[in-house]
Design a protein around this motif. Structure first.
Motif, short mmCIF file in Angstrom:
data_model
loop_
_atom_site.label_atom_id
_atom_site.label_comp_id
_atom_site.label_asym_id
_atom_site.label_seq_id
_atom_site.Cartn_x
_atom_site.Cartn_y
_atom_site.Cartn_z
N ILE A 108 -50.48 -8.73 -1.02
CA ILE A 108 -50.38 -10.03 -0.35
C ILE A 108 -51.40 -10.12 0.79
O ILE A 108 -52.12 -11.12 0.92
CB ILE A 108 -48.95 -10.26 0.19
N LYS A 109 -51.47 -9.07 1.60
CA LYS A 109 -52.38 -9.08 2.76
C LYS A 109 -53.85 -9.13 2.33
O LYS A 109 -54.67 -9.74 3.01
CB LYS A 109 -52.13 -7.84 3.62
N SER A 110 -54.16 -8.46 1.21
CA SER A 110 -55.56 -8.39 0.79
C SER A 110 -55.99 -9.56 -0.09
O SER A 110 -57.17 -9.67 -0.44
CB SER A 110 -55.81 -7.08 0.04
N PHE A 111 -55.05 -10.45 -0.45
CA PHE A 111 -55.40 -11.59 -1.29
C PHE A 111 -56.32 -12.53 -0.52
O PHE A 111 -55.98 -13.02 0.56
CB PHE A 111 -54.15 -12.33 -1.75
N GLY A 112 -57.51 -12.77 -1.06
CA GLY A 112 -58.46 -13.66 -0.42
C GLY A 112 -58.73 -14.90 -1.25
O GLY A 112 -58.75 -14.83 -2.48
N TYR A 113 -58.93 -16.02 -0.57
CA TYR A 113 -59.17 -17.28 -1.29
C TYR A 113 -60.11 -18.15 -0.45
O TYR A 113 -59.96 -18.28 0.77
CB TYR A 113 -57.84 -18.00 -1.52
N GLU A 114 -61.09 -18.74 -1.12
CA GLU A 114 -62.06 -19.59 -0.43
C GLU A 114 -61.51 -21.01 -0.34
O GLU A 114 -61.25 -21.66 -1.35
CB GLU A 114 -63.40 -19.59 -1.17
N LYS A 115 -61.32 -21.48 0.85
CA LYS A 115 -60.70 -22.78 1.10
C LYS A 115 -61.69 -23.69 1.82
O LYS A 115 -62.45 -23.25 2.68
CB LYS A 115 -59.44 -22.59 1.95
N GLU A 116 -61.64 -24.96 1.47
CA GLU A 116 -62.50 -25.95 2.12
C GLU A 116 -61.73 -26.65 3.22
O GLU A 116 -60.67 -27.25 2.98
CB GLU A 116 -63.02 -26.97 1.11
N THR A 117 -62.23 -26.56 4.43
CA THR A 117 -61.58 -27.19 5.58
C THR A 117 -62.60 -28.05 6.34
O THR A 117 -63.59 -27.51 6.87
CB THR A 117 -60.98 -26.13 6.54
N LYS A 118 -62.38 -29.35 6.37
CA LYS A 118 -63.28 -30.30 7.07
C LYS A 118 -64.73 -30.14 6.61
O LYS A 118 -65.66 -30.09 7.42
CB LYS A 118 -63.18 -30.08 8.58
N GLY A 119 -64.89 -30.07 5.30
CA GLY A 119 -66.23 -29.99 4.73
C GLY A 119 -66.85 -28.61 4.79
O GLY A 119 -67.98 -28.43 4.30
N ARG A 121 -66.48 -24.38 4.00
CA ARG A 121 -65.78 -23.41 3.16
C ARG A 121 -65.57 -22.13 3.97
O ARG A 121 -66.47 -21.64 4.63
CB ARG A 121 -66.60 -23.09 1.91
N GLU A 122 -64.38 -21.65 3.92
CA GLU A 122 -64.05 -20.41 4.59
C GLU A 122 -63.11 -19.57 3.71
O GLU A 122 -62.35 -20.11 2.91
CB GLU A 122 -63.39 -20.66 5.94
N VAL A 123 -63.21 -18.26 3.86
CA VAL A 123 -62.35 -17.36 3.10
C VAL A 123 -61.16 -16.96 3.97
O VAL A 123 -61.34 -16.46 5.09
CB VAL A 123 -63.13 -16.10 2.66
N VAL A 124 -59.98 -17.25 3.45
CA VAL A 124 -58.76 -16.89 4.17
C VAL A 124 -58.03 -15.79 3.40
O VAL A 124 -58.27 -15.57 2.20
CB VAL A 124 -57.84 -18.12 4.34
N PHE A 125 -57.13 -15.10 4.09
CA PHE A 125 -56.44 -13.98 3.47
C PHE A 125 -54.92 -14.07 3.69
O PHE A 125 -54.45 -14.81 4.55
CB PHE A 125 -56.96 -12.64 4.04
N GLY A 126 -54.21 -13.31 2.90
CA GLY A 126 -52.77 -13.18 3.08
C GLY A 126 -51.98 -14.41 2.69
O GLY A 126 -52.33 -15.12 1.74
#
Length: 240
Positions: A108-119, A121-126
């Protein structure tokens, strides 16, 4: 323990009685008619004939009590061995469940996903990454009934792996030798992690989790969730 003490008392009094009889009977020979006894052998033979059956009887009783005590001791030892084996299995199951739970949390902690926030892209985890994943997958314009297409989406395989690891823990916990209190403890931990980390946000809000709209293709209430993920989640709930 009471039975063992009782056998010791019986053995003690049997031995005392035997010694008394062995000592008294030879000196009681004068009470018999020696002339009649003499017809059947010497006085020594007569005394031996009188005391021998008593001695043999005492020996038989003592052997029986000794064997019974040995059998009771063997039974106690065997019960102790069985209890030690049971405790060893419990420790083994506990270690395995603990390792599986640590593996589950690390996934769960190491799960990473690239998310678009206000135009951007950032990679978030957990947990945040998992929440973003479920939000985006509902909005994707894809053929949700094609498992091949779904598996190509970034993060799907990792999510399925996390779900499978949680299911494995629940099954292992269910079939383990742990006490019911310990099983309930791990079930509570897994349930907490699933509700706040894995299941979509509506899981907390609805009394009927994942009560989504009915699919017109397969007539299953999975909304816009891919059946591949939806069914895995439902299987996990059944384990709970």
């Amino acid at each position: 323990m009471e039975s063992k003490n009782r056998d010791n008392i019986y053995a003690k009094w049997t031995l005392i009685l035997g010694i008394i009889l062995t000592l008294i009977l030879p000196f009681s020979i004068h009470l018999f008619n020696l002339e009649q006894l003499g017809k059947y052998g010497t006085v020594g033979d007569t005394i031996g004939g009188i005391t021998s059956p008593v001695s043999q009887l005492l020996g038989s009783i003592l052997i029986y009590l000794a064997l019974k005590a040995q059998l009771d001791a063997n039974k106690i030892i065997q019960n102790q061995v069985n209890e030690d084996n049971k405790q060893s299995l419990i420790r083994h199951d506990l270690e395995q469940i603990h390792e599986l739970y640590s593996f589950f949390q690390n996934n769960i902690k190491s799960f990473g996903y690239e998310k678009e926030t206000k135009g951007k892209r950032e990679v978030v985890f957990g947990k945040r990454a998992i929440k973003s994943f479920f939000q985006d997958i509902e909005e994707m314009n894809i053929n949700i009934h094609s498992d091949e297409d779904i598996l190509k989406i970034d993060g799907v395989r990792e999510i399925l792996s996390i779900i499978n690891s949680a299911k494995l823990i629940l099954q292992k916990n269910k079939n383990s030798k742990l006490e019911n209190e310990d099983k309930e403890f791990y079930n509570t931990l897994i349930h907490h992690e699933l509700v706040f980390s894995i299941f979509p946000a509506r899981e907390i809000e609805n009394e009927d989790p994942l009560s989504l709209k009915k699919c017109t293709m397969c007539e299953i209430y999975h909304g816009n969730f891919p059946p591949l993920i939806f069914h895995r989640i439902q299987e996990l709930k059944n384990e709970l």
